[in-house]
Design a protein around this motif. Structure first.
Motif, PDB file in Angstrom:
ATOM      1  N   GLY A 296      44.778  47.667  32.290  1.00 46.64           N
ATOM      2  CA  GLY A 296      45.713  48.139  33.417  1.00 46.64           C
ATOM      3  C   GLY A 296      44.930  48.436  34.555  1.00 46.64           C
ATOM      4  N   VAL A 297      43.754  48.790  34.461  1.00 44.77           N
ATOM      5  CA  VAL A 297      42.939  49.002  35.812  1.00 44.77           C
ATOM      6  C   VAL A 297      42.447  47.672  36.513  1.00 44.77           C
ATOM      7  CG1 VAL A 297      41.755  51.018  34.604  1.00 44.77           C
ATOM      8  CG2 VAL A 297      40.623  48.854  34.654  1.00 44.77           C
ATOM      9  N   HIS A 298      42.790  46.514  36.051  1.00 37.19           N
ATOM     10  CA  HIS A 298      42.365  45.270  36.655  1.00 37.19           C
ATOM     11  C   HIS A 298      43.347  45.484  38.003  1.00 37.19           C
ATOM     12  CE1 HIS A 298      39.643  44.333  33.810  1.00 37.19           C
ATOM     13  NE2 HIS A 298      40.683  44.248  32.944  1.00 37.19           N
ATOM     14  N   THR A 299      44.571  46.109  37.973  1.00 37.94           N
ATOM     15  CA  THR A 299      45.316  46.099  39.331  1.00 37.94           C
ATOM     16  C   THR A 299      44.549  46.348  40.328  1.00 37.94           C
ATOM     17  OG1 THR A 299      45.950  48.380  38.627  1.00 37.94           O
ATOM     18  CG2 THR A 299      47.497  46.550  38.045  1.00 37.94           C
ATOM     19  N   LEU A 300      43.593  47.213  40.310  1.00 39.44           N
ATOM     20  CA  LEU A 300      42.652  47.800  41.202  1.00 39.44           C
ATOM     21  C   LEU A 300      41.989  46.821  42.283  1.00 39.44           C
ATOM     22  CD1 LEU A 300      41.563  51.172  39.921  1.00 39.44           C
ATOM     23  CD2 LEU A 300      43.622  50.669  41.274  1.00 39.44           C
ATOM     24  N   TRP A 301      41.427  45.675  41.544  1.00 38.78           N
ATOM     25  CA  TRP A 301      40.671  44.804  42.400  1.00 38.78           C
ATOM     26  C   TRP A 301      41.619  43.607  42.878  1.00 38.78           C
ATOM     27  CZ3 TRP A 301      40.617  40.274  39.659  1.00 38.78           C
ATOM     28  CH2 TRP A 301      40.668  40.394  38.304  1.00 38.78           C
ATOM     29  N   LEU A 302      42.564  43.550  42.210  1.00 39.65           N
ATOM     30  CA  LEU A 302      43.421  42.084  42.660  1.00 39.65           C
ATOM     31  C   LEU A 302      44.032  42.041  44.033  1.00 39.65           C
ATOM     32  CD1 LEU A 302      46.128  42.262  39.602  1.00 39.65           C
ATOM     33  CD2 LEU A 302      44.021  40.708  40.001  1.00 39.65           C
ATOM     34  N   PRO A 303      44.093  43.315  44.887  1.00 47.34           N
ATOM     35  CA  PRO A 303      44.576  42.827  46.168  1.00 47.34           C
ATOM     36  C   PRO A 303      43.455  42.613  47.026  1.00 47.34           C
ATOM     37  CG  PRO A 303      45.245  45.393  45.370  1.00 47.34           C
ATOM     38  CD  PRO A 303      44.303  44.745  44.359  1.00 47.34           C
ATOM     39  N   ALA A 304      42.033  42.530  46.528  1.00 46.01           N
ATOM     40  CA  ALA A 304      40.889  41.975  47.484  1.00 46.01           C
ATOM     41  C   ALA A 304      41.303  40.513  47.781  1.00 46.01           C
ATOM     42  CB  ALA A 304      39.556  41.919  46.671  1.00 46.01           C
ATOM     43  N   VAL A 305      42.101  39.890  46.812  1.00 48.04           N
ATOM     44  CA  VAL A 305      42.107  38.180  47.187  1.00 48.04           C
ATOM     45  C   VAL A 305      42.933  37.812  48.480  1.00 48.04           C
ATOM     46  CG1 VAL A 305      42.833  35.926  46.303  1.00 48.04           C
ATOM     47  CG2 VAL A 305      41.633  37.770  44.712  1.00 48.04           C
TER      48      VAL A 305
ATOM     49  N   ARG B  28      41.317  35.260  32.476  1.00 48.21           N
ATOM     50  CA  ARG B  28      42.724  34.894  32.422  1.00 48.21           C
ATOM     51  C   ARG B  28      43.271  34.829  34.088  1.00 48.21           C
ATOM     52  NH1 ARG B  28      46.990  32.939  29.409  1.00 48.21           N
ATOM     53  NH2 ARG B  28      49.086  33.156  30.295  1.00 48.21           N
ATOM     54  N   MET B  29      42.849  35.776  34.670  1.00 52.52           N
ATOM     55  CA  MET B  29      43.238  36.232  35.998  1.00 52.52           C
ATOM     56  C   MET B  29      42.704  35.031  37.190  1.00 52.52           C
ATOM     57  SD  MET B  29      45.450  37.992  37.805  1.00 52.52           S
ATOM     58  CE  MET B  29      45.998  39.544  37.003  1.00 52.52           C
ATOM     59  N   ILE B  30      41.645  35.108  36.803  1.00 52.97           N
ATOM     60  CA  ILE B  30      40.702  34.086  37.781  1.00 52.97           C
ATOM     61  C   ILE B  30      41.199  32.639  37.698  1.00 52.97           C
ATOM     62  CG2 ILE B  30      38.259  33.131  38.288  1.00 52.97           C
ATOM     63  CD1 ILE B  30      38.823  36.164  39.118  1.00 52.97           C
ATOM     64  N   SER B  31      41.509  32.335  36.211  1.00 49.41           N
ATOM     65  CA  SER B  31      42.145  31.174  36.009  1.00 49.41           C
ATOM     66  C   SER B  31      43.348  30.765  36.736  1.00 49.41           C
ATOM     67  CB  SER B  31      42.083  30.807  34.567  1.00 49.41           C
ATOM     68  OG  SER B  31      42.608  29.621  34.214  1.00 49.41           O
ATOM     69  N   ALA B  32      44.294  31.891  36.722  1.00 45.71           N
ATOM     70  CA  ALA B  32      45.586  31.966  37.402  1.00 45.71           C
ATOM     71  C   ALA B  32      45.349  31.623  38.803  1.00 45.71           C
ATOM     72  CB  ALA B  32      46.338  33.038  37.020  1.00 45.71           C
ATOM     73  N   PHE B  33      44.581  32.537  39.371  1.00 46.66           N
ATOM     74  CA  PHE B  33      44.076  32.187  40.804  1.00 46.66           C
ATOM     75  C   PHE B  33      43.749  30.790  41.246  1.00 46.66           C
ATOM     76  CE2 PHE B  33      42.928  37.106  41.274  1.00 46.66           C
ATOM     77  CZ  PHE B  33      44.205  37.289  42.065  1.00 46.66           C
ATOM     78  N   ILE B  34      42.857  30.275  40.527  1.00 48.80           N
ATOM     79  CA  ILE B  34      42.334  28.961  40.686  1.00 48.80           C
ATOM     80  C   ILE B  34      43.518  27.911  40.653  1.00 48.80           C
ATOM     81  CG2 ILE B  34      40.822  27.115  39.970  1.00 48.80           C
ATOM     82  CD1 ILE B  34      38.734  29.152  39.424  1.00 48.80           C
ATOM     83  N   GLU B  35      44.179  28.057  39.509  1.00 45.86           N
ATOM     84  CA  GLU B  35      45.524  27.266  39.165  1.00 45.86           C
ATOM     85  C   GLU B  35      46.271  27.289  40.412  1.00 45.86           C
ATOM     86  OE1 GLU B  35      45.765  25.117  36.389  1.00 45.86           O
ATOM     87  OE2 GLU B  35      47.511  24.479  36.874  1.00 45.86           O
TER      88      GLU B  35
END
Lengths: 473, 377
Positions: A168-177, A197-204
């Motif tokens: 759940g804590v990954h929510t904290l760094w997501l807004p950096a993008v 998975r999140m980085i893959s989704a970002f790139i996709e």
């Protein structure tokens, strides 16, 4: 078996060193993760500005739209992760298998991360207090009062040393993008799944790959990220938090010591808030910093503790695929046995009673992992050692404490839910420097409002308000 | 043919047999020296009384050393250090070198000239192109009570050069790590590296160096930050060592810090594996084509290593199989009939340069790994 390779500014690196991620219950390998050493991190960090430059090619508005697309891909799509194509079900199985979290909790954490990305526009609007994001992007601008405002970016990338078992804590760094700040992540050794998975989704979703680095490795890798990144966040123990206290370059996230405080005006009506208390203690198997670890009241505390114990004491271990599973495994069994020993020490103190004693053995040991079943203890005074404890399983102390002493005794509190209509108590709680997030009224400690900052505002961490003057000449 | 011998190239068998004969003969001579009343050390002469065999008559080959109980490193903690000095060397100047010592009493080993001999043997393995005789050296690593500084300095002198030395105290580094004082750790590293950069840019014509992996990495980085490089300051030959010297680290170093293989970058790096007990094991030349695999070969017959089974330290594993590293020291100064190292690895076959067993993939022994603070240099 899936193989995950380090990513160096978006490019996979063929590592010669691998670590295995194993199934918590069977010990069977489920992934091979290529690792790097600190030297590679240091070398790559020289190019950190290129990550930001790549993100600056897109406007914050574009990035927000792509984050929303990434949210859907993350939550619903088949994505290229490592050398495999990963479906949502694969992700859930893999994450559960390595972290010990029941699968339905993995799905719920996945939804939480996706929600934040989907609503990233609103969240940023809130975190920036409505600032036009182009001002952050450009560095200065006109806020609408005829005054030039300026925000100086403090780093081209955000480093993050991610935890092993708290997706759940990954929510904290997501807004950096969308803030056009690159990401340099060290995935947790047992939970590489969400960042990959999140980085893959970002790139996709069309966000430049060169904005992302993922560096699985040993402790020295985390050290290198923190040494080389001007802003980084780390997740760890109270010791970790103490170690970085006062360091403006580091945002340290540790135990939450989140609490429910019941005012004298409400405490006679405690039974109507039992569900809220149980949810606060039990959700996500008590693993989060936002889980309630202490309930403070001046009277009825034994009755409150007994009632919570009746609800959570009987909860037993169920298979991770069982939708009714409430308990996560300790994938390192020694953590469970160690915690059990510490709790026994707490219980040895006079004035401390285990209200869940009648519900059977708490420590359940398996071949490769262990579980701790929920516990509720009652302490007759905030002087008892257990009043300041937090453990990584559903564990709560119900503390008897006069209202007049409560705010002075609670200590550091990430989330404080105050059950009171007493204006003077509400005002005092609002002024308490011990409470970070204050919930006034029956809001479970685990319920986040994503439009509010969590453990410090990321904007304040990544940008600095400064003077900027322009003269025509 | 035993299974363990199946991977030895048949062309190699005469060389392997000759090396084994030399090892057996050397073992016999060494045992007689250490257990003879006129030449042996007080420690071994006293230990002889506890043995249920007579080393002077019952040890006839290297394999017979398994009759001895395992060498316990606890025997090296505390004094008097004189009990280790062989009577045959009485009156000679004696050095004492230490290992460990972060907590408690460190292990001490007495040395007279072994450190010089080890490094003279090692010297003969260094290619002249990259380690030209007469060139000056930099020693960037721990000195203090360790033998490294004196040994590297002797190596430089043996090759006709002068050695500049930068000290690093690993005991302080371990304390910094344990205290979590990472900023202090960085500053201390920087302090060491600053001194190295100063020496390398001061016109001393330093061409060769010893550096620990971490310090070498930091040095390359510091030089690059100053707009130069390890190659530009004139370094052509580097030796380094330790369990941190992994294939991946070597690849990073060669490809990214040096800028390619020796023929492209002009820099040759060789790893070593050794300690105060054994001396210096040399590496099979490392090549990208082999995936930067690192294999070490002890300086037989002065020392030997075996890779043994985890549950039976008297049985070597098959070639390519994993086991714990066991070492033997067989010099006239010091006798170690089987010491279980804190490392594990894979057994490697003999090859033309070193026709005896080697060990690759050296890493902390998995059952001890969690208790070890690695990477302190």
């Amino acid at each position: 078996m899936i193989t995950l390779s380090p990513l160096r500014w978006g490019k996979p690196y063929d590592s010669l060193d691998f670590k295995e991620v194993v199934h918590f219950d069977t010990g069977q390998p489920i992934a091979k993760v290529g690792t790097v050493g600190s030297g590679i991190v240091g070398r790559d960090m020289r190019q950190a500005q290129k990550a930001r430059d790549a993100l600056l090619q897109l406007t914050p508005h574009d990035l927000i739209a792509r984050c929303q697309k990434a949210a859907n891909l993350f939550e619903q799509g088949d994505l290229k992760v490592g050398d495999s194509t990963q479906s949502v079900d694969d992700f859930v199985h893999q994450q559960s298998a390595s972290t010990g979290l029941p699968e339905h909790m993995c799905r719920s954490n996945m939804a939480k991360n996706s929600f934040v990305l989907k609503n990233i526009g609103h969240i940023l609007e809130c975190l920036t207090r409505g600032l036009d994001l182009s001002i952050l992007s450009k560095g200065y601008g006109e806020e609408g009062r005829g005054v030039t405002v300026s925000y100086q970016v403090q780093t081209p990338v955000l480093g993050a040393i991610l935890p092993n078992n708290s997706p759940g804590v990954h929510t904290l760094w997501l807004p950096a993008v969308p803030l056009q700040i690159g990401l340099v992540l060290k995935p947790g050794s047992q939970e590489p799944w969400t960042p990959y998975r999140m980085i893959s989704a970002f790139i996709e979703a069309g966000i430049p790959a060169e904005a992302f680095s993922l560096y699985p490795g040993d402790h020295d890798v985390g050290g290198a990220i923190m040494a080389k990144s001007k802003r980084s966040m780390i997740f760890g123990s109270a010791h970790t938090v103490d170690q970085h206290a006062g360091n403006p370059r580091v945002q340290a996230h540790g135990p939450g010591f989140s609490k429910i405080l019941i005012g004298d005006d409400v405490v006679d009506d405690w039974e109507s808030h039992l569900d809220m208390m149980v949810e606060s203690v039990l959700s996500n198997s008590g693993r989060s910093c936002i889980n309630c670890s202490g309930i403070w009241a001046s009277r009825h505390t034994e009755a409150i503790a007994k009632a919570i114990a009746e609800r959570i004491g009987p909860i037993d271990v169920r298979p991770p695929s069982d939708p009714q599973a409430e308990l996560a495994a300790f994938t390192v069994a020694a953590m469970a046995t160690g915690t059990d020993a510490m709790v026994k020490q707490d219980l040895a103190e006079n004035g401390v009673i285990d209200m869940t004693a009648e519900y059977g053995e708490k420590l359940i040991e398996r071949e490769y992992c262990a579980y701790l079943r929920p516990m509720v203890v009652h302490a007759d005074s905030p002087d008892r050692q257990v009043a300041t404890k937090e453990y990584m399983f559903p564990f709560v102390s119900v503390i008897k404490c006069p209202q007049s002493e409560m705010l002075g005794r609670i200590g550091s509190t990430l989330v404080g839910t105050l059950l009171s209509r007493d204006e003077s108590l509400i005002k005092a709680a609002g002024n308490s420097t011990d409470i970070d997030r204050l919930n006034v009224g029956p809001i479970p400690t685990n319920r986040l409002n994503w439009l509010q900052p969590h453990e410090g505002n990321l904007i304040d961490f990544l940008f600095r308000s400064r003077a900027y003057q322009i003269a025509e000449f | 043919m035993p299974e363990a011998d199946q991977k030895v190239n048949s062309d190699m068998i005469p060389q392997v047999d000759a090396a084994r004969d030399a090892l057996n003969e050397h073992t016999l001579r060494t045992v007689h020296w250490h257990f003879h009343d006129d030449t042996g050390s007080p420690f071994w002469l006293e230990k002889k009384r506890e043995l249920n065999f007579d080393p002077l008559t019952d040890i006839k080959s290297f394999d017979d050393l398994k009759k001895f109980p395992l060498f316990e490193d606890e025997w090296l903690r505390g004094g008097p250090i004189q009990r280790w000095v062989p009577q045959g060397h009485a009156g000679k100047p004696v050095y004492v070198f230490e290992t460990g010592g972060t907590t408690g009493v460190p292990k001490s080993r007495m040395v007279i000239e072994d450190h010089w001999k080890d490094y003279e043997l090692f010297s003969s393995t260094l290619p002249e192109t990259y380690f030209p005789t007469g060139s000056n050296w930099l020693m960037l690593g721990p000195s203090g009570p360790r033998r490294l500084r004196l040994a590297v300095e002797h190596l430089a002198q043996h090759r006709g050069g002068i050695c500049f030395c930068i000290d690093l105290d690993p005991r302080w580094v371990v304390k910094l790590i344990k205290k979590g004082w990472m900023e202090h750790l960085e500053e201390y590293k920087k302090h060491c590296i600053d001194q190295a950069v100063t020496i390398l840019t001061a016109g001393h014509d330093v061409k060769c160096m010893f550096a620990t992996p971490k310090l070498l990495e930091a040095l390359c980085e510091a030089l690059e930050e100053k707009g130069t490089s390890i190659s530009e300051v004139g370094i052509t030959g580097i030796f380094s060592g330790g369990t941190e010297f992994t294939p991946q680290w070597t690849r990073f170093c060669v490809e990214e810090l040096f800028g390619g293989a020796p023929q492209e970058s002009g820099i040759y790096m060789t790893p070593t594996y050794g300690n105060t007990l054994m001396g210096l094991a040399c590496s099979k030349p490392i090549r990208a084509e082999d995936g930067y695999k690192i294999s070490y070969y002890a300086p037989q017959p002065r020392a030997a290593t075996e890779v043994v089974q985890f549950d039976d330290y008297d049985q070597v594993v098959g070639y390519g199989e994993t086991g714990r590293v066991k070492l033997y020291t067989l010099t006239d100064e010091f006798f170690v009939p089987g010491f279980m190292e804190r490392d594990e690895g894979e057994r490697e076959a003999p090859f033309d340069l070193y026709p005896w067993d080697g060990v690759s993939g050296v890493r902390p022994f998995h059952q001890l790994a969690s208790a070890t603070t690695v990477g302190v240099y």
